[in-house]
Structure formats: C-alpha cells, structure tokens
Design an enzyme around this catalytic site. Structure first.
Site, PDB file in Angstrom:
ATOM      1  CG  HIS A 174      48.277  85.708 -14.138  1.00  0.00           C
ATOM      2  ND1 HIS A 174      46.812  85.536 -14.835  1.00  0.00           N
ATOM      3  CD2 HIS A 174      48.821  86.775 -14.102  1.00  0.00           C
ATOM      4  CE1 HIS A 174      46.567  86.597 -15.510  1.00  0.00           C
ATOM      5  NE2 HIS A 174      47.877  87.653 -15.033  1.00  0.00           N
ATOM      6  CE1 TYR A 187      50.477  90.099 -19.340  1.00  0.00           C
ATOM      7  CE2 TYR A 187      49.845  88.120 -17.722  1.00  0.00           C
ATOM      8  CZ  TYR A 187      49.106  88.877 -18.377  1.00  0.00           C
ATOM      9  OH  TYR A 187      47.670  89.916 -17.972  1.00  0.00           O
ATOM     10  CG  HIS A 246      41.609  82.929 -21.321  1.00  0.00           C
ATOM     11  ND1 HIS A 246      41.182  83.966 -21.975  1.00  0.00           N
ATOM     12  CD2 HIS A 246      42.265  82.985 -20.242  1.00  0.00           C
ATOM     13  CE1 HIS A 246      41.972  84.455 -21.226  1.00  0.00           C
ATOM     14  NE2 HIS A 246      42.926  84.226 -20.144  1.00  0.00           N
ATOM     15  CG  PHE A 247      44.791  78.208 -21.168  1.00  0.00           C
ATOM     16  CD1 PHE A 247      45.193  77.268 -21.940  1.00  0.00           C
ATOM     17  CD2 PHE A 247      44.174  77.071 -20.139  1.00  0.00           C
ATOM     18  CE1 PHE A 247      44.878  75.496 -21.703  1.00  0.00           C
ATOM     19  CE2 PHE A 247      43.671  76.017 -19.797  1.00  0.00           C
ATOM     20  CZ  PHE A 247      43.999  75.446 -20.426  1.00  0.00           C
ATOM     21  CG  HIS A 248      43.516  75.824 -26.369  1.00  0.00           C
ATOM     22  ND1 HIS A 248      43.212  75.382 -25.052  1.00  0.00           N
ATOM     23  CD2 HIS A 248      44.604  75.095 -26.836  1.00  0.00           C
ATOM     24  CE1 HIS A 248      43.831  73.678 -24.847  1.00  0.00           C
ATOM     25  NE2 HIS A 248      44.489  73.865 -25.958  1.00  0.00           N
ATOM     26  NE  ARG A 260      40.459  73.609 -16.656  1.00  0.00           N
ATOM     27  CZ  ARG A 260      41.769  74.903 -16.676  1.00  0.00           C
ATOM     28  NH1 ARG A 260      41.128  75.046 -15.937  1.00  0.00           N
ATOM     29  NH2 ARG A 260      43.113  74.440 -16.658  1.00  0.00           N
ATOM     30  NE  ARG A 261      42.589  71.271 -14.176  1.00  0.00           N
ATOM     31  CZ  ARG A 261      42.655  72.209 -13.363  1.00  0.00           C
ATOM     32  NH1 ARG A 261      41.713  72.711 -13.137  1.00  0.00           N
ATOM     33  NH2 ARG A 261      43.510  73.968 -13.838  1.00  0.00           N
TER      34      ARG A 261
END
Lengths: 51, 549
Positions: free
Chosen positions: B223, B227, B374-376, B439-440
């Site tokens: 996580h 950041y 989301h993380f894209h 996913r995956r």
C-alpha cells in the site's frame, strides 16, 4: 531533542491585508465531496441488495 | 538582463537520464504486454507460440508497476534535489550510480526469469505460487539498489541542512526525502518476505512457507508503494505546476504537512488489501481501515490546494464568475495539460479507493476486475500522465534541448488519446467488476456460462481501450525519443514555483525527523505487532510451492 533547534518555528507572520477570493474552490470541493458520497452510497446499496 | 536558468548539474543530469532510459524501456515492453492481455481477455484472441497469459500479466505488472515507476521516481528526485539544493557530492553521486546499477542488474535478472516463463507469479508474487529463485534475487537487488540511492539522497540533504542551519529546506528536496523515507520504511516488509521466506523456499532450503505472513509483509509494502508512486506526482502538482501556469504555490506549509501525513498514515494500513483474508482478526482489520481513512485527509488537502492555486492564478488574471478562472489556465501547454488531466482522473480514482477500503463495499469488489480498473486510474493515469507532463520539461532540460510546438501539440494529442483509452478500459473494468468479473484470470467465457457472457461486451470495450492506450504509448515514446535525441538544442527551464506568501516560513517542526520517524514507528508497531505475533504463533503448517503454469 534539542529545544533550541525548533525555536525559529515561531516566526511572526504579517497579517494578510486581504484573503484571496476562493468561492470557486469552495464550490469545487463541495462537488468533489458530493461525487465521493454518491459513488460510495451507490456501491453500498449494491452491497445491501446482494445480501 | 536575462537571468541564466538554474540548471541541474551536468553530471547529475546524466544520472537522472540513465534512470529515464530504463523507465521508458520498461514502458515500451510492459505496455506491449498490457495490449496483449486486453486482447486475450476479449475472448477473441489467443497468444501465439504457447506464450502464457500469466507470463505477460507478470511482465506487465512488474515492468510498469515496479520498474517504470521506481526508476522514473528516483531519477526525477535526483534531478529535483540537485536543482534545488545544488550538485551532488562526488561521494553521493558514486553511491547513486551504484544504486542505479544494482537496480538495473536486478531488473534484468527478474525480467529474464519472467520472460523465460519461470516466474509467472503475477505482480504480487503471492506464495504459494513459486518462482525461480533468480526472480526473487533480482527483485531483492532492485530494492537494495533503491536503498543505496535513497541513502545517497539523504546524505546530500543532510549536508545541505548542515550548511543552512535554521532554514527550511527547499520544498522539492523536502518532498523527495519524505518520499524516500516512506520507501525505505515500507520496503523493509517486502525485503523481509523475499530474503527470509521466498528465496530460501525457492532454493529448496526450506520446504514450506507461511502464506499469510508472506502476504501480510507484501501488503505492509504494497500500500505505501502506491504513495511512493503518487508523492512524486504531488511534487509536480504542488511545486512545479504553479510555476508552469504562471502562478504561485498556494501554501508551502500545507504541502509539507500533507507529505508528513502521507508518511504517517500510508504504511500501517496494509490490511485493507486483506479484508477477506482469513487468519487476521477483524479488530486489527478495523484498526487499519480507520488508519486508511486518515490518508483521505492529505488527499483532500491536496485537492483543495490545487483548486485554490488555479483559482488564485485565474483571479489574478481578471477571471470573473464562480468558475471563470478555469478559462485562464494554459490549456495549450502540455506541461500543464497532461498533469491536469491526471488530476481529474484522480477524482474517480480516489473515490474508488475509499470504496475498496470500506469493509462491506470491499466484499462487492474484492478480487474483481474493478480493482484492476481502480489502479489503472491511480497509477496508470494520474501518476503516469503527471510523469509524462514532467518529462516534457525534464528530459529537454537534462539533454540541453527544447520542445518544439509540433511536439507540444503531439503531447496534447497523446494526453487526449490516453484519457479516451483509459475511460474505455478502466470504465468497463469498473462496470464488469461490479457484475462480478474476476481479475487475474486468462478465462473470458468460462464455458459459455450465462453470467460470464454478460461480461463479454465490457471485455471487448477493455480491448478497445487497451488498443487506444497502446497508441498512446507509441506517441509518448516518439515524444520522449525526440526530446532526448532530436529536438533542437537550447535551454529548457526546470520550473520551480515560489510560495504565494514569501514571508510564510514553513515550520521547521515539519523537518523534525526524530519526531516524525518516531511516530511512523509507533503507528506501525500499534497496527502490526499483535496481529503479526498471532500470524506467526498460530500459523497452520506452511505450504509447499506450486508452479501452475
């Protein structure tokens, strides 16, 4: 911790004569907040619906 | 008289450029792997020559999530530190090069084992999936190399502080150091699992591995890693963009406080990635979810500061009406436009993050392709578009060239292409995820099950988006190669903004590292000590390794 090393933190600042007008910023952060709440609540209802 | 531009030292420029070369090479290869993934997931395309979907998934994740980001960030930060606090000493520079080469050799090693199909363990390399030991050793080298680079940065910063007692350090230098402190503290977790668990296990020195412990140590790192990617983008937003638009930093102290809050609250929160993991007590999950929500505060502070910077500038240019200031922003300048679009995408990205971290809502989206969507948005749009925007001045600054109008126009087009491609790809990932698409997974139709067939239109939209994004990757590579080798010679500014109120001296308390590091350690101990003891003491028999590809 050395106390004297933190002394310069208390720097007196002259009072700003005039605050900048930030009405658009206020409106923008409200819109942002509403979007977050709307999206969160939408997925929360999806969660409840699938219980 | 025209003042000479403040430049990054020529030797430091070479160091930063070396990092950029590796970063953009990773972008080219990792981007190609991403395109192939979306084509396979559409259900209409099969990989040739027996190449495994999971091999290209691992290639994509490791090259873009770890290599592109880490190399770009460390190169950018060396340039920022050199620009604002002077040239590195020869000792610091030597260590920085040692760090660079360790990272590069480690990347080469890991890439070799991924591409030869011996490490298809996905980006998270979760045990009990087991890769060749060379993959883990390569990753360990990347991490240790980044530590060497981090210490080179710290040594330089310490020397500057010694020579400027009683002064707050330049904002960009402070932010770079904060980000490297965050990186050093969080990589201890991944280093621990790789060195003490995964390497001995993959070499056959130990038979079994504590899966939950390895995943917990991974997310202790995973996580804050987010950041570590985001903070350099925030550096550009806070300290560079105001100068690009012709304005000032709204508040230097607010920017520093936001960075300290990120340092404090982005680490003791890894459990929100493990909310559905058995074996962790609900109480400790709850504690870490509360800490996760603390990170929302500096994110919203940043949103406020950006709006305020733009509005202050627009009003200084005579803007009228509630949103008239938007019209005054330099929309034709790619150095502004690309990061601005990145900021816009952070609104749904951050919102998605709040949804993911909420325990009940996490059950709706956990392990679905929503998370990939989301993380894209966070890393692959907000962060990456900001990095692209920074490259438009950083690379010509370092190579002694200038960006032409034609390249600026191409960069604007690139940003639009990226935004359109990502809207298709990430948008459909979010929607398919809400419908339950996992996913995956290489599978698309799942034996024509009716539920899986509902996902197909979204997966085709993903492939369309992925293809548009690949065009975006080709465009950025054209621009970067032009800026590095073919653009006209000249001087490009490394923009560094001034604070709106020069009399506002950032409180030196924000550089009281003993205090902040003490709090970082305390929060980590509170959040992790009891659950880690529980995970180790009450562990089931460990798992042997699996190679399922």
């Amino acid at each position: 911790m050395k106390l004297e090393s933190t002394k310069p933190t208390t720097i007196r600042q002259p009072k700003n004569e005039k605050e900048p007008a930030l009405g658009g910023t206020l409106a923008s952060v409200f819109l942002l907040g509403f979007f977050i709440i709307f999206a969160w609540v939408s997925v929360y209802f999806l969660f409840l619906h699938r219980l | 008289m025209v003042q000479p531009l403040e430049k990054v030292d020529r030797r430091d420029a070479k160091l930063a450029l070396a990092h950029m070369v590796v970063a953009f090479t990773a972008l080219a290869l990792g981007g190609l792997a991403g395109l192939l993934q979306t084509l396979v997931r559409s259900g209409k395309f099969e990989l040739p020559a027996g190449i495994s979907y999971y091999t290209i998934l691992t290639t994509h994740g490791v090259l873009l999530g770890l290599v592109l980001t880490t190399f770009f960030i460390i190169g950018f930060q060396f340039a920022a530190v050199s620009r604002t606090t002077g040239a590195l000493s020869s000792g610091s520079r030597r260590f920085a090069w040692i760090g660079f080469w360790m990272m590069t050799i480690g990347t080469g090693m890991s890439a070799f084992f991924i591409l030869t199909g011996k490490a298809s363990v996905l980006y998270t390399f979760y045990a009990p999936l087991q890769a060749h030991a060379g993959f883990y050793i390569g990753l360990a080298l990347v991490v240790v190399g980044s530590w060497v680079s981090g210490f080179a940065m710290f040594a330089h910063y310490a020397r500057w502080r010694k020579a400027h007692r009683g002064e707050a350090s330049p904002l960009l230098a402070f932010m770079s150091v904060t980000n490297m402190v965050l990186w050093l503290v969080c990589t201890l977790g991944v280093a621990a699992t790789v060195v003490f668990q995964l390497i001995p296990w993959s070499l056959g020195l130990t038979d079994r591995v504590n899966v939950l412990l390895s995943r917990t140590l991974f997310w202790y790192f995973g996580h804050p890693l987010v950041y570590f990617w985001l903070l350099p983008a925030y550096m550009v937003w806070y300290a560079v963009i105001p100068k690009v638009i012709g304005g000032k930093i709204f508040s230097d102290s607010l920017a520093r406080l936001a960075f300290i809050l990120f340092l404090l609250f982005s680490i003791p929160v890894g459990f929100h990635h493990q909310l559905l993991e058995p074996g962790i007590s609900p109480f400790w999950k709850y504690v870490q979810v509360v800490l996760t929500f603390m990170v929302v505060i500096p994110s919203l502070m940043t949103a406020f500061a950006m709006f305020a910077t733009f509005e202050s500038y627009g009003r200084s240019q005579g803007a009228k009406g509630l949103f008239g200031w938007l019209r005054k922003l330099p929309w034709g300048d790619a150095r502004f436009f690309a990061p601005f679009v990145g900021m816009l995408f952070f609104i749904p990205a951050g919102t998605g993050g709040i949804i993911n971290a909420s325990h009940q809502l996490n059950q709706v989206v956990h392990n679905t392709i929503w998370v990939t969507g989301h993380f894209h948005l966070t890393i692959a749009t907000t962060v990456v578009l900001t990095f692209f925007g920074a490259s438009y001045w950083l690379i010509p600054h370092l190579t002694g060239r200038v960006m032409t109008k034609a390249m600026n126009r191409l960069a604007i087009i690139q940003t639009v292409v990226w935004a359109v491609g990502m809207t298709f790809m990430s948008g459909s990932m979010h929607l398919a995820g809400l419908l339950g698409a996992p996913r995956r997974s290489a599978f698309s139709t799942y034996g024509n099950s009716p539920q899986a067939l509902e996902w197909i239109p979204y997966q085709i939209a993903q492939a369309v988006g992925g293809t548009i994004l690949f065009i975006g990757i080709i465009l950025i590579l054209v621009i970067v190669i032009n800026l590095a080798f073919f653009a006209p010679k000249g001087e490009t500014e490394f923009p560094v903004a001034e604070a709106a109120a020069p009399q506002e001296r950032a409180a030196l308390a924000l550089e009281n590292w003993k205090l902040w590091l003490g709090l970082v350690v305390a929060l980590i101990l509170i959040a992790y000590t009891v659950p880690l003891i529980d995970i180790i003491q009450n562990a089931p028999p460990g798992s042997k390794g699996y190679k399922l590809w």
